[in-house]
Scaffold this motif. Sequence first.
Motif: not given
Ligand code: DAH
Length: 343
Positions: A156, A200, A214, A256-257, A311
């Motif tokens: 990011y 970003r 998003q 986070f996943t 998510a």
């Molecule tokens: N937040 C991530 C991004 O901006 C996208 C994303 C990936 C969101 C996996 C999620 C997830 O909720 O489970 O690149």
Amino acid sequence: MTDELPALLTEARTRITEAETLEQLRALDAELLGKRSRLATAKARLGSLEPEARREAGRGLNEARQEVERELAERRQALEALARGTRLEAERLDLTEIVPRRRRGHLHLVTQARDRLEDVFIGMGFTVADGPEAETDWYNFGALNFPPGHPARNMYDTLYLEVGEPETVLLRTHTSPTQIRVMEAGEPPIYSVMPGRCYRQDTADASHLPNFHQIEGLVVDRGITFGDLAGTLDTFTSAYFGPGITTRLRPSYFPFTEPSAEFDITCTFCKGDGCASCGRTGWLELGGCGMVHPNVFASVGYDPEAWSGFAFGFGIDRMTAQRSGVADLRDLVTNDIRFLEQF
Ligand code: DAH
């Protein structure tokens, strides 16, 4: 002499009602009451009568005169009102004639897409939540299992704000921090989508914008499995893009996943046959997803033994641009009305 008065009055009344303008009425006034009028000449002849008859005739003439005066005044009032009305009508400004005929505006292409996405998810039983665009490091990264110095932070290109300690407040780089806020605000079960703006440090080009949109999805309940994630994405995809458009998942990594995946949808142009838009693969990349990491549940004080969840998140601008045949994302933000009014 008074014998002719009833006929004189009848005639006078008719002519007064027939007068159509104030000018005509003025002439009539002179004719009926003026020095050479029949009433005036009759009055002049009174002198030749016997006193008794003179009084009688005089009274009759006066009454007749008053009657004519009354009729004239009444008609004058009516004609004046009419003239005033005509004048006002002529002076009225018809402003509708000088307002150019304009087309009505409408919502921006990206806003329309966001609204439709929300509608589809609401139809599937989700609620819509919102979060701030200026976030702390904790919500954007820490609570999402990116500890300080974690290499995934480099994915990011973060824009930091000069508030407080260096690099503690930032413009959110994704909508995922809203997951944390939604979990903090309540208890499971959660079925929520969270659309919004992200930032970003990117130079704008045909396929990148430093400010983009998003939509995030979060489900937390008892016994939620990866199968529920795959099924939800599939149901959403065909509801939003139409029948025949499905999804596929590819292994990936997000802090986070766990497990994490990227999801693609059937190419909406060639329906999977392979074309220039999808690089002959038949698939278009849409976003990331996965099962909520236990550390994320720990960040918000949820018991990972009791709850599980998934998510997902994907960009709205690029998806919309692809769908509407917009070749350059920058056209979405330069506000050229000739471009915008096409959608
Ligand atoms: N937040 C991530 C991004 O901006 C996208 C994303 C990936 C969101 C996996 C999620 C997830 O909720 O489970 O690149």
